[in-house]
Enzyme design. Sequence first.
Site: not given
Ligand SMILES: [Mg+2]
Length: 436
Positions: A20, A112-113
């Site tokens: 993350d 973003d993960e």
């Molecule tokens: Mg994040």
Amino acid sequence: MGNDMLFINGSFPRAIVHIDGDAFFTSVEQSMNPSLKGKPVVSGQERGIIACASYEAKALGIKRGVSLWDARKACPHLIVLPSDYESYSLYSKRMFEIMRRYTPTVEEYSIDEGFADLTGLRRVHRMSYEQIVRSMQKAIQDELDLTVSVGLSLSKGLCKIASDYRKPNGFTAVRGRHIHLFLQRIPTKEVWGLGPNSVQMLQKYGVHTAYDFVQRPEKWVDKLLHKPGREIWHELRGKSLLPVNPEPTRAYQSIGKGKTFSAPSRDPQFVYAKLVRNVESAFIKMRRHQHRTAEVYISLRYSDYRQRGLGVRLNRATDSTQEILPIIRRLFDQLIEPNREYRATQVWLTRLESADTRQLGLFDNQIQIERYEALSTTIDEINARFGKHKIAAATALTLQQRNENSRTQLPWRKLHLLNGENGRQRLYLPRLNIAV
Ligand SMILES: [Mg+2]
């Protein structure tokens, strides 16, 4: 804790990692423009609401979702940037490429993960699972100048919580024999897949931590919760039910609907109503084929036959007209021009996926989504009996306030082009720690 329950008597029967990005958007800005490092930076200028706050801004109490006006009042030296999704996507792509060096089984969960399945790859890399994950984390930091927080465990449900446990630049590994200790520290509201309603209900039964939850018998959980809640119960006990899905798109087929007006129109309200009708037709067709869409495009055609379009990628696939309409509204508001003559509207639904492959954890609000689904089903039934569009969205005719969207606020990247770049063409993947 008396009689601790040991769910799995091993380390990693499956090894799954969740990665993350820490304050991803502003970290990308700081990576591209190092003069922003160490400073309170936020993105979201174009919307007037903070989309992402750097850790320096967070330290001053500035949070995502806060209005910029309030944030500036609280912190006059706050650096406010317009969102630059083009650069964020490029960094995102690079992050997933780094993960794929270690395993082909990488799921791009959001910008973003991501999840990766590392099971059985220790011998290939001659490293322990912890070493593989640390190596991924280091490569992302070295090559992209971004920190990520990682969680390594036996299931997606566990590592999603683990990556959130220490931030930023965190590393949390939860082995099978330590699951019960870890879960004792996790309140149910931090469990992936349990929405606020489930959390509230569990609380009434004295279930406050993830550990309380997994100690309840399976039958009790089956009776009380829907499928995602039941699945997460197994996942938290170390049994991996949710596979890491490396296919970003299950199906590339798309559904498109478009109609030309009988006469061209300059009335935005009319154009919008026509667009909504196309959206409804497309969604009815999609539901008939039992699909959901994760990407929606609209386009408006002028009377000279040229057209302009806009699209949006959703963070969760949906088949609900009610859910998509506010998004369509926003796209429409960005496209529509005053005093222009239009002759057609079109919509495309792409990234279709089968409606039974329901992804867990995407549901912040399970009850709401089920309500939407029930409503869609009812609408389909009524329309099937009485004719299409007998029930249609009332929003088709209510025009909301237009968002003032200043085009003068250009992202940093657009004002700082590299050699070989122009406004249209970008060098593939900037890592721009270049002192100028
Ligand atoms: Mg994040």
